[in-house]
Design a protein around this motif. Structure first.
Motif, mmCIF file in Angstrom:
data_model
loop_
_atom_site.group_PDB
_atom_site.id
_atom_site.type_symbol
_atom_site.label_atom_id
_atom_site.label_comp_id
_atom_site.label_asym_id
_atom_site.label_seq_id
_atom_site.Cartn_x
_atom_site.Cartn_y
_atom_site.Cartn_z
ATOM 1 N N THR A 6 0.849 -1.184 0.000
ATOM 2 C CA THR A 6 0.000 0.000 0.000
ATOM 3 C C THR A 6 0.885 1.234 0.000
ATOM 4 O OG1 THR A 6 -1.702 1.237 1.184
ATOM 5 C CG2 THR A 6 -0.170 -0.029 2.529
ATOM 6 N N ASP A 7 0.362 2.332 -0.497
ATOM 7 C CA ASP A 7 1.067 3.604 -0.400
ATOM 8 C C ASP A 7 0.799 4.252 0.954
ATOM 9 O OD1 ASP A 7 2.153 3.429 -2.948
ATOM 10 O OD2 ASP A 7 0.399 4.365 -3.883
ATOM 11 N N GLY A 8 -0.115 3.681 1.708
ATOM 12 C CA GLY A 8 -0.462 4.195 3.029
ATOM 13 C C GLY A 8 -0.075 3.200 4.099
ATOM 14 N N GLN A 9 -1.070 2.750 4.866
ATOM 15 C CA GLN A 9 -0.848 1.792 5.943
ATOM 16 C C GLN A 9 -2.054 0.863 6.057
ATOM 17 O OE1 GLN A 9 -0.992 3.641 9.906
ATOM 18 N NE2 GLN A 9 -1.946 5.441 8.980
ATOM 19 N N ARG A 40 -12.169 11.730 8.343
ATOM 20 C CA ARG A 40 -12.345 10.858 7.180
ATOM 21 C C ARG A 40 -12.828 9.491 7.638
ATOM 22 N NH1 ARG A 40 -6.440 11.821 4.622
ATOM 23 N NH2 ARG A 40 -5.960 11.225 6.760
ATOM 24 N N GLU A 78 -7.349 -0.129 4.773
ATOM 25 C CA GLU A 78 -6.219 0.531 4.125
ATOM 26 C C GLU A 78 -6.421 2.028 4.299
ATOM 27 O OE1 GLU A 78 -3.735 0.538 -0.050
ATOM 28 O OE2 GLU A 78 -5.770 -0.255 -0.045
ATOM 29 N N LEU A 79 -5.490 2.649 5.010
ATOM 30 C CA LEU A 79 -5.605 4.064 5.347
ATOM 31 C C LEU A 79 -4.418 4.835 4.798
ATOM 32 C CD1 LEU A 79 -6.493 3.684 9.139
ATOM 33 C CD2 LEU A 79 -8.046 3.703 7.215
ATOM 34 N N PRO A 80 -4.578 6.136 4.563
ATOM 35 C CA PRO A 80 -3.422 6.929 4.167
ATOM 36 C C PRO A 80 -2.419 7.006 5.312
ATOM 37 C CG PRO A 80 -5.365 8.321 4.458
ATOM 38 C CD PRO A 80 -5.807 6.916 4.637
ATOM 39 N N SER A 81 -1.169 7.242 4.977
ATOM 40 C CA SER A 81 -0.127 7.236 6.011
ATOM 41 C C SER A 81 -0.274 8.385 7.003
ATOM 42 C CB SER A 81 1.265 7.265 5.368
ATOM 43 O OG SER A 81 1.371 8.357 4.486
ATOM 44 N N ASP A 82 -1.010 9.437 6.649
ATOM 45 C CA ASP A 82 -1.188 10.549 7.585
ATOM 46 C C ASP A 82 -2.388 10.367 8.515
ATOM 47 O OD1 ASP A 82 -3.228 10.953 5.727
ATOM 48 O OD2 ASP A 82 -2.895 13.126 5.581
ATOM 49 N N ALA A 83 -3.079 9.228 8.414
ATOM 50 C CA ALA A 83 -4.240 8.966 9.283
ATOM 51 C C ALA A 83 -3.746 8.551 10.670
ATOM 52 C CB ALA A 83 -5.111 7.874 8.693
#
Length: 107
Positions: A6-9, A40, A78-83
């Protein structure tokens, strides 16, 4: 098997759903969502590549639970890395049985 990327986490949550009603209730992964500190909302992933990496797990896809019985499983988000600062919002039921929500602070 290739690792899921993933590009996030990925956030994996172990769930135990208990039916304290007097009749059979259905549980589904759509009854759960994560909210982050930015407001979000995220639904569980249904990506089979991600789910297969978990190996032996119980999926919450339209599972009937009899009264007094519980089912365990995992939900993957799957969450963005800034979450950050996650909370889990849980519905009281699936479809017409739902409508009441509880929020559980996770982090």
């Amino acid at each position: 098997m290739e690792p899921a990327t993933t590009d996030g986490q990925f956030v994996v949550i172990d769930i135990e759903a208990f039916n304290n009603d007097k009749e059979t209730r259905m549980v589904d992964s759509s009854m759960f969502k994560i909210k982050d500190n930015q407001g979000r909302e995220f639904e569980p992933t249904t990506d089979t590549d991600v789910m297969m990496v978990l190996g032996d797990f119980a999926d919450f896809f339209l599972q009937d639970i009899n009264p007094g019985i519980s089912k365990t499983g995992k939900l993957v988000f799957e969450l963005p890395s800034d979450a950050t600062s996650f909370s889990l919002e849980v519905s009281s039921g699936y479809g017409f049985a739902g409508g009441d929500y509880e929020t559980i602070q996770l982090k």
